[in-house]
Design an enzyme around this catalytic site. Structure first.
Site, PDB file in Angstrom:
ATOM      1  CG  ASP A 195      -2.564  -1.461  -3.084  1.00 18.07           C
ATOM      2  OD1 ASP A 195      -3.410  -0.806  -3.912  1.00 18.07           O
ATOM      3  OD2 ASP A 195      -1.853  -1.022  -2.177  1.00 18.07           O
ATOM      4  CD  GLU A 196      -1.710  -1.755   1.652  1.00 13.55           C
ATOM      5  OE1 GLU A 196      -0.866  -2.186   2.754  1.00 13.55           O
ATOM      6  OE2 GLU A 196      -2.043  -0.672   1.221  1.00 13.55           O
TER       7      GLU A 196
HETATM    8  C1  TNX Z   1       2.055  -1.062   0.850  1.00 13.57           C
HETATM    9  S1  TNX Z   1       2.611  -2.072  -1.504  1.00 13.57           S
HETATM   10  C2  TNX Z   1       1.237  -0.490  -0.004  1.00 13.57           C
HETATM   11  C3  TNX Z   1       1.469   1.137  -0.004  1.00 13.57           C
HETATM   12  C4  TNX Z   1       2.223   1.576   1.019  1.00 13.57           C
HETATM   13  C5  TNX Z   1       3.317   0.888   1.343  1.00 13.57           C
HETATM   14  C6  TNX Z   1       4.614   1.474   1.963  1.00 13.57           C
HETATM   15  C7  TNX Z   1       1.114  -1.918  -1.644  1.00 13.57           C
HETATM   16  C8  TNX Z   1       0.773  -2.310  -2.967  1.00 13.57           C
HETATM   17  N1  TNX Z   1       0.607  -1.024  -0.890  1.00 13.57           N
HETATM   18  O1  TNX Z   1      -0.026   1.714  -0.141  1.00 13.57           O
HETATM   19  O2  TNX Z   1       2.483   2.970   0.604  1.00 13.57           O
HETATM   20  O3  TNX Z   1       2.993  -0.330   1.538  1.00 13.57           O
HETATM   21  O4  TNX Z   1       5.731   0.943   1.891  1.00 13.57           O
END
Ligand code: TNX
Length: 515
Positions: A328-329
């Site tokens: 993710d991200e």
């Molecule tokens: C998004 S959900 C993220 C996390 C954070 C979260 C906080 C996701 C796959 N990545 O790194 O902790 O939001 O709500």
């Protein structure tokens, strides 16, 4: 004459009243509150008396049932004050509680059960030890939550038949942003298994901390585990401790799904080993809560040697079939590099005998056979994953993120996705939530708890209760059997159970809690 009559009248009413106070016999099984709601409950109008003399039997041909029988005995000890005797038997006993496994009754499936409460005998029948364990959880919900206050209890007679809607019913605990020790994780597993959830996803690495010992890369824990959000001391599980968690989870029919988040969310690893960085320089450890700034160097071979060692060591300690690669991200990884990296890492996971699961972004790569994508935010990624043949684990952030605040006054939690009151968290159907993603595409449901703002067990409890029982019900109970107005009444009945278990829960105004 008149006084004599009055006296007799008083004695008769007194005795009658006394009797009706001490002997409250529940005789309608359908009046019990169960979470998750079972497929069917039929009452037969009598009662079974559970006493300190009640015995627990299990069918001797199925050795695993001994563990279930002993689990039940230990739970009954909490309620009755003494543990009932446990014994193996080759025949159906005449009285007591009897656990057995059979291959009849196809409808029950691998995890279903039938719980029959007769006047003399309670029997739990299932196809597996897991099914018996779930039957036991339902049986325990017919009894008071707490500590011994009487030495016998009446259970209404009847039959409950029950089986889950989804086979993958999960919660996630982020032990990276804040570290939680083995005892906390065990309590979290107790929460899951009480409500028939069967997976615990452990988010074991992130920018703020690396939380599992890797023998071939020891600095991951020497350096990478040494802090957490806010600058506290962090921590990590030794391989032995991780195995202890795995074992405890197995005993509760919960499978651990380990996650190593990559190529982003890797600052703790990058700070531990400079060679994993493209410029060869280790960044500082990180204790903030920003995301998307770190990346493993996707064009260095050492990165893949590192991933191979990490996946190999963790896979060897993990009996479950899934390995979560995060994904993710990864905002600071070039898109082509990201795809190249995820493709290679999937092959590494397969080579260590595990199936691949990752956050919905991994659908941008070529997905290997049997891969699953975890939907959290991006619908396009998720439907692309389905088109590429992947199954979907449903964790919509707007509905299922347990780190979201209940409302703007909640003192912990975030709200980037939504405020999630208890009714909002309960009221959705995984099979209709994302257009183009239907029941056949769905592996199951997971409620994640990210811990940027959550620092101790009490805070975990506050965010997880009363949400978690609702997510468990969404995974277990078919949507046509669920509705909020009926659920909230059952949930209210569980307030006393949460109290008996010393759970610091959120007393939401939308739930009609009892005094
Ligand atoms: C998004 S959900 C993220 C996390 C954070 C979260 C906080 C996701 C796959 N990545 O790194 O902790 O939001 O709500």
């Amino acid at each position: 004459m008149k006084t004599k009559f009055l006296l007799v009248f008083a004695i008769v009413t007194g005795v009658f009243l006394l009797n009706s106070c001490t002997k409250k016999e529940p005789t309608d099984l359908t009046q019990n509150s169960f979470i998750p709601k079972p497929v069917s409950v039929e009452a037969t109008g009598e009662s079974f008396e559970l006493t300190t003399a009640t015995k627990v039997y299990y069918h001797e041909e199925v050795k695993e049932l001994q563990q279930e029988a002993e689990y039940l005995a230990a739970e009954l000890k909490r309620i009755l004050g003494t543990a009932p005797a446990v014994s193996a038997t080759s025949e159906v006993p005449r009285s007591g509680i009897y656990l057995y496994v059979t291959d009849e009754d196809d409808e029950l499936g691998t995890e279903g059960y039938s719980l029959k409460v007769g006047k003399k005998l309670v029997s739990v029948k299932a196809h597996s030890a897991a099914g018996c364990f779930y039957g036991i959880q339902t049986l325990l919900q017919t009894l008071p939550a707490g500590i011994a206050s009487e030495d016998s209890y009446e259970i209404a007679t009847g039959e409950i038949r029950d089986f889950p809607d989804y086979g993958y019913r999960s919660a996630m605990l982020d032990v990276s942003r804040h570290f939680f020790g083995v005892e906390d994780v065990k309590r979290f597993i107790d929460f899951l298994s009480t409500y028939k959830m069967n997976r615990l996803h452990l988010h074991l690495s992130d920018d703020q901390g690396w939380r599992i010992e890797i023998k071939s890369w020891p600095k991951l824990t020497e350096i990478g585990s040494s802090t957490q959000v806010g600058g506290g001391e962090g921590g990590f599980y030794t391989q032995e401790q991780y195995s202890e968690i795995v074992r405890y989870a197995q005993e509760h029919h919960v499978t651990i799904v380990p996650e190593i988040d990559m190529p982003g969310h890797t600052n703790a690893a990058l700070a531990s080993y400079p060679e994993l960085n493209c410029d060869g320089k280790a960044p500082e450890l990180y204790t903030g809560i920003e995301v998307g700034f770190s990346s493993l160097c996707t064009d260095k071979e050492i990165t893949y040697e590192f991933v191979d060692d990490v996946v190999r060591e963790i896979a060897a300690l993990t009996p479950g079939e899934w390995f979560h690669i995060g994904g993710d991200e990864s905002h600071s990884t070039d898109k082509d590099d990201y795809i190249y990296f995820v493709n290679r890492v999937q092959e590494i996971v397969l080579s260590h005998g595990k199936k691949v699961i990752g956050w919905d972004e991994i659908a941008n790569a070529e997905l290997v056979d049997n891969a699953a994508v975890q939907f959290w935010a991006n619908v396009e990624n998720t439907t692309m994953g389905v088109e590429k043949g992947a199954k979907v684990l449903m964790s919509p952030a707007k509905k299922a993120y347990m780190d979201m605040q209940y409302d703007s006054t909640t003192h912990i939690g975030l709200h980037w996705a939504a405020y999630i009151e208890v009714d909002t968290g309960y009221d959705w159907n995984p099979a209709t939530y994302v257009e183009g993603v239907t029941k056949e595409n769905i592996l199951g449901v997971e409620a994640p708890l990210w811990t940027e703002t959550i620092t101790n067990m009490e805070e975990i409890e506050y965010m997880v209760f009363p949400q978690l029982p609702g997510y468990a019900e969404i995974g277990w109970t078919a949507p046509e059997l669920r509705n909020w107005d009926e659920y909230k009444i059952r949930l209210a009945d569980f307030g006393s159970r949460f109290e008996a278990q010393d759970i610091n829960f959120y007393r939401s105004d939308v739930v009609p809690w009892k005094e």
